[in-house]
Design an enzyme around this catalytic site. Structure first.
Site, mmCIF file in Angstrom:
data_model
loop_
_atom_site.group_PDB
_atom_site.id
_atom_site.type_symbol
_atom_site.label_atom_id
_atom_site.label_comp_id
_atom_site.label_asym_id
_atom_site.label_seq_id
_atom_site.Cartn_x
_atom_site.Cartn_y
_atom_site.Cartn_z
ATOM 1 N N TRP A 31 -13.936 -78.476 45.785
ATOM 2 C CA TRP A 31 -13.701 -79.922 45.607
ATOM 3 C C TRP A 31 -12.478 -80.101 44.726
ATOM 4 C CZ3 TRP A 31 -15.487 -85.123 45.942
ATOM 5 C CH2 TRP A 31 -16.479 -85.325 46.912
ATOM 6 N N PHE A 66 -21.046 -78.382 41.393
ATOM 7 C CA PHE A 66 -22.490 -78.176 41.269
ATOM 8 C C PHE A 66 -22.876 -76.740 41.622
ATOM 9 C CE2 PHE A 66 -26.942 -78.549 42.627
ATOM 10 C CZ PHE A 66 -27.483 -79.229 41.547
ATOM 11 N N CYS A 89 -13.442 -79.312 38.921
ATOM 12 C CA CYS A 89 -12.848 -80.578 38.490
ATOM 13 C C CYS A 89 -13.716 -81.709 39.033
ATOM 14 C CB CYS A 89 -11.425 -80.683 39.030
ATOM 15 S SG CYS A 89 -10.711 -82.295 38.730
ATOM 16 N N VAL A 90 -14.325 -82.440 38.127
ATOM 17 C CA VAL A 90 -15.149 -83.577 38.526
ATOM 18 C C VAL A 90 -14.426 -84.842 38.066
ATOM 19 C CG1 VAL A 90 -17.462 -84.535 38.566
ATOM 20 C CG2 VAL A 90 -17.145 -82.113 38.042
ATOM 21 N N ILE A 91 -14.117 -85.703 39.025
ATOM 22 C CA ILE A 91 -13.371 -86.931 38.717
ATOM 23 C C ILE A 91 -14.311 -88.123 38.868
ATOM 24 C CG2 ILE A 91 -11.398 -88.377 39.353
ATOM 25 C CD1 ILE A 91 -9.959 -85.840 40.278
ATOM 26 N N GLU A 94 -17.088 -94.191 41.720
ATOM 27 C CA GLU A 94 -17.720 -95.504 41.547
ATOM 28 C C GLU A 94 -19.216 -95.402 41.309
ATOM 29 O OE1 GLU A 94 -16.626 -97.677 45.007
ATOM 30 O OE2 GLU A 94 -14.536 -97.884 44.378
ATOM 31 N N HIS A 97 -22.751 -90.309 40.331
ATOM 32 C CA HIS A 97 -22.682 -88.901 40.731
ATOM 33 C C HIS A 97 -22.003 -88.062 39.654
ATOM 34 C CE1 HIS A 97 -23.682 -87.023 44.643
ATOM 35 N NE2 HIS A 97 -23.019 -86.012 44.133
ATOM 36 N N PHE A 122 -17.103 -72.452 30.637
ATOM 37 C CA PHE A 122 -17.078 -73.790 31.251
ATOM 38 C C PHE A 122 -15.626 -74.253 31.398
ATOM 39 C CE2 PHE A 122 -17.437 -78.488 30.891
ATOM 40 C CZ PHE A 122 -18.415 -78.746 31.843
ATOM 41 N N ARG A 136 -3.996 -81.661 32.904
ATOM 42 C CA ARG A 136 -4.720 -80.537 32.291
ATOM 43 C C ARG A 136 -4.835 -79.346 33.228
ATOM 44 N NH1 ARG A 136 -5.789 -85.285 30.541
ATOM 45 N NH2 ARG A 136 -6.407 -85.676 28.375
#
Ligand code: DLZ
Length: 162
Positions: A31, A66, A89-91, A94, A97, A122, A136
């Site tokens: 992802w 995940f 990378c979790v962005i 809306e 989640h 991590f 980053r």
């Protein structure tokens, strides 16, 4: 110090151990692949800059952040790894989640580290938007993947002493 001020690739305040004796696993999420690919490059270059051998760096891809937890668990079934680096990378979107994934990944990675008694790092960006992530992942705030690699080296070194 907030990461908006600290450069993630500045290690001038520490002495980094020699990574040559150690074997590393890297689990990287697909992802946000543009970002995680840059994190992966940062991690590899961080490890090799400090003496890790290419043949001692095993990389596996998983679908999303995940799945980093399961990926780390799979690698650690092989006792030869000294440390595992999880890159994702979790962005923020809306929906909620974001919160569920971030919480699950942070807790899951800690649990895997305790289960196998090995460092599991991590290296996951959790940002409000794509630009913060780019900043980053080799941008103006350095590279979280490189920071995770240095942390892995330091923790493998500490672990080997006890
Ligand atoms: C579903 C999802 C969403 C909405 N956002 C992200 C993200 O920003 N970063 C990431 O690494 N993964 C995301 N995923 C996928 C989940 O991590 C996971 O792969 C799926 O929920 C399937 O378990």
């Amino acid at each position: 110090m907030a990461s908006s001020i600290k450069n993630l690739s500045d290690f001038s305040h520490i002495t980094v151990a020699n990574a040559n004796p150690f074997k590393f696993g890297i689990v990287v999420a697909q992802w946000n692949a543009e970002i995680t690919g840059a994190l992966l490059n940062g991690a590899i270059s961080g490890l090799e800059k400090h003496g890790a051998q290419e043949e001692n760096i095993k990389i596996i891809e998983v679908p999303g952040s995940f799945e980093l937890i399961t990926g780390a668990d799979i690698l650690l079934r092989d006792d030869s790894f000294d440390a595992i680096i999880c890159l994702g990378c979790v962005i923020q979107g809306e929906t909620r989640h974001f919160d569920f994934i971030c919480d699950a990944v942070a807790n899951g990675i800690s649990n895997v580290a305790l289960k196998y008694n090995k460092p599991v790092i991590f290296g996951v960006l959790t940002t409000d938007n794509q630009q913060q992530a780019l900043d980053r992942a080799g941008g103006k705030h350095g590279n979280k993947g490189e920071e995770a690699a240095i942390t892995a080296i330091q923790m493998a070194h500490i672990s080997a002493q006890y």
